[in-house]
Design a protein around this motif. Structure first.
Motif, mmCIF file in Angstrom:
data_model
loop_
_atom_site.group_PDB
_atom_site.id
_atom_site.type_symbol
_atom_site.label_atom_id
_atom_site.label_comp_id
_atom_site.label_asym_id
_atom_site.label_seq_id
_atom_site.Cartn_x
_atom_site.Cartn_y
_atom_site.Cartn_z
ATOM 1 N N GLN A 163 27.847 30.433 46.566
ATOM 2 C CA GLN A 163 27.565 31.857 46.367
ATOM 3 C C GLN A 163 28.757 32.729 46.780
ATOM 4 O O GLN A 163 28.597 33.904 47.063
ATOM 5 C CB GLN A 163 26.325 32.260 47.180
ATOM 6 C CG GLN A 163 25.022 31.676 46.669
ATOM 7 C CD GLN A 163 24.607 32.308 45.352
ATOM 8 O OE1 GLN A 163 24.460 33.522 45.252
ATOM 9 N NE2 GLN A 163 24.421 31.481 44.329
ATOM 10 N N GLY A 164 29.921 32.117 46.839
ATOM 11 C CA GLY A 164 31.111 32.873 47.262
ATOM 12 C C GLY A 164 31.597 33.832 46.194
ATOM 13 O O GLY A 164 31.709 33.486 45.025
ATOM 14 N N GLY A 165 31.878 35.065 46.601
ATOM 15 C CA GLY A 165 32.324 36.091 45.664
ATOM 16 C C GLY A 165 33.824 36.025 45.395
ATOM 17 O O GLY A 165 34.599 35.354 46.077
ATOM 18 N N ASP A 166 34.256 36.749 44.362
ATOM 19 C CA ASP A 166 35.674 36.808 43.996
ATOM 20 C C ASP A 166 36.428 37.760 44.923
ATOM 21 O O ASP A 166 35.870 38.734 45.444
ATOM 22 C CB ASP A 166 35.832 37.294 42.559
ATOM 23 C CG ASP A 166 35.131 36.390 41.562
ATOM 24 O OD1 ASP A 166 34.855 35.219 41.910
ATOM 25 O OD2 ASP A 166 34.852 36.856 40.441
ATOM 26 N N GLY A 167 37.707 37.478 45.080
ATOM 27 C CA GLY A 167 38.548 38.382 45.843
ATOM 28 C C GLY A 167 38.884 39.637 45.048
ATOM 29 O O GLY A 167 38.874 39.635 43.813
ATOM 30 N N GLY A 168 39.185 40.706 45.756
ATOM 31 C CA GLY A 168 39.526 41.968 45.093
ATOM 32 C C GLY A 168 40.969 41.974 44.584
ATOM 33 O O GLY A 168 41.847 41.312 45.153
ATOM 34 N N ARG A 169 41.187 42.693 43.520
ATOM 35 C CA ARG A 169 42.541 42.813 42.969
ATOM 36 C C ARG A 169 43.449 43.562 43.940
ATOM 37 O O ARG A 169 43.042 44.500 44.615
ATOM 38 C CB ARG A 169 42.482 43.568 41.638
ATOM 39 C CG ARG A 169 43.842 44.001 41.127
ATOM 40 C CD ARG A 169 43.759 44.831 39.854
ATOM 41 N NE ARG A 169 43.047 46.076 39.970
ATOM 42 C CZ ARG A 169 43.543 47.195 40.504
ATOM 43 N NH1 ARG A 169 44.741 47.188 41.072
ATOM 44 N NH2 ARG A 169 42.826 48.297 40.519
ATOM 45 N N GLY A 170 44.710 43.148 43.985
ATOM 46 C CA GLY A 170 45.695 43.875 44.779
ATOM 47 C C GLY A 170 46.034 45.217 44.151
ATOM 48 O O GLY A 170 45.863 45.427 42.947
ATOM 49 N N GLY A 171 46.516 46.145 44.953
ATOM 50 C CA GLY A 171 46.799 47.487 44.468
ATOM 51 C C GLY A 171 47.936 47.524 43.460
ATOM 52 O O GLY A 171 48.958 46.853 43.622
ATOM 53 N N HIS A 172 47.744 48.318 42.390
ATOM 54 C CA HIS A 172 48.791 48.562 41.397
ATOM 55 C C HIS A 172 49.730 49.664 41.908
ATOM 56 O O HIS A 172 49.387 50.434 42.817
ATOM 57 C CB HIS A 172 48.201 49.063 40.074
ATOM 58 C CG HIS A 172 47.370 48.071 39.338
ATOM 59 N ND1 HIS A 172 47.588 46.720 39.376
ATOM 60 C CD2 HIS A 172 46.294 48.253 38.500
ATOM 61 C CE1 HIS A 172 46.710 46.103 38.595
ATOM 62 N NE2 HIS A 172 45.910 47.011 38.063
#
Length: 334
Positions: free
Chosen positions: A38-47
């Motif tokens: 049930q592990g979620g995805d990591g967030g995108r790094g800042g543009h």
């Protein structure tokens, strides 16, 4: 717009945020010791993003900001919750700003509209959580994907002044004087070459509350396309003008020859500049009486190209200024 405050070129190091790692969380509750992934995805790094702003005219605010660093994304959580996206860095730039890759010189894009946003450098992608890797043979994967590294690149931002009419002429041809007469701009004016070291913009009022923008570009010298004088620093500004007003003083040794030299410098720098509409202003006409003007006019009709329109003007006396405005307005709106 003072010379010290006008900056049309900056080189900055851009570093985007790393993507957050995916989570390897396995579901657990009172009845389940080891459940499914049930592990979620990591967030995108800042543009790092460029945003057009019509209220600024220079890159001065970026001159001393050599490093621009965006925040990383946060790791994924349980219950397939995605990590928070890293905060983007948004850089306001004037309209007409061109972004280039510093190492290759590749032109990436140009900002031409107010509030237009374009990603200059993308942040790293977030890693996938372990639930993406569940299969018939791996029911409880205990691994997840790490986040993608951010990018680090040196970028060049160049400003090409956006104007309806660009003034083209030798140093001390009277360009700054004309701009000060037809608009509220206050460029530096003196009786020596290269008084103007940066472009100056002015809004020229026309009939019925209409107006157009005029740009005083630093003077051209022969060989400017090779970088002589101020060289490429001013020639790139001419690329963004809708029409070109050539200015040659009436006391020039040879008006046609001077016009040809100016035209050749534009051609050598960028042949597409010859596609722009052109008009010639013969300046400082207050130095001649009516008989000499008529004699000069007869000579110019034979020597100048038949398709080149021209106007005699004097910025000091105001003679010919209304006729020049009419000619420029017709060219801009043709």
């Amino acid at each position: 717009m003072s010379n010290s405050n006008f900056v049309d070129y900056v080189k900055i190091c851009c570093r985007t945020g790393k993507g957050g790692a995916g989570s390897a969380y396995l579901h657990r509750d009172k009845l389940t010791m080891t459940g499914g992934p049930q592990g979620g995805d990591g967030g995108r790094g800042g543009h790092i993003i460029l945003k057009g702003n019509r209220n600024i005219w220079t890159l001065l605010h970026l001159k001393y900001r050599k490093h621009v660093i965006a925040k990383p994304g946060e790791p994924g959580g349980k219950s397939r919750s995605t990590g928070k996206t890293g905060e983007d860095i948004i850089l306001d730039v004037p309209l007409g700003t061109v972004a280039k890759h510093a190492e290759t010189g590749e032109v990436l894009f140009e900002i031409t509209e107010h509030d237009e946003e374009v990603v200059l450098l993308e942040g790293g992608r977030g890693g996938l959580g372990n639930w993406h890797f569940k299969s018939s043979t791996a029911q409880t994967p205990r691994f997840a994907q790490p986040g993608e590294e951010g990018k680090e690149e040196w970028m060049i931002l160049e400003l090409k002044v956006l104007a309806d009419v660009g003034l083209v002429g030798y140093p001390n041809a009277g360009k700054s004087t004309l701009l000060s007469v037809v608009s509220a701009a206050k460029p530096e004016i003196a009786n020596y070459p290269f008084t103007t070291l940066v472009p100056n913009l002015g809004i020229v009022d026309y009939h019925d509350y209409k107006s157009f923008i005029m740009a005083d570009i630093p003077g051209i010298i022969e060989g400017a396309h090779e970088g002589k004088g101020i060289g490429h620093r001013f020639l790139r500004h001419i690329e963004r003008n809708a029409a070109l007003l050539f200015m040659i003083p009436v006391d020039s040794d040879d008006i046609r020859e001077e016009y040809d030299v100016l035209l050749n410098e534009l051609k050598q720098f960028n042949p597409e500049l010859l596609d722009k509409r052109r008009h010639l202003a013969i300046t400082k006409i207050d130095m001649l009486d009516d008989d000499l003007i008529k004699e000069l006019d007869d000579e110019l009709k034979e020597k100048l190209p038949s398709d080149l329109t021209y106007t005699y003007i004097s910025s000091v006396s105001g003679k010919g200024i209304p006729a020049l405005k009419d000619a420029l307005w017709e060219i801009i709106n043709d």
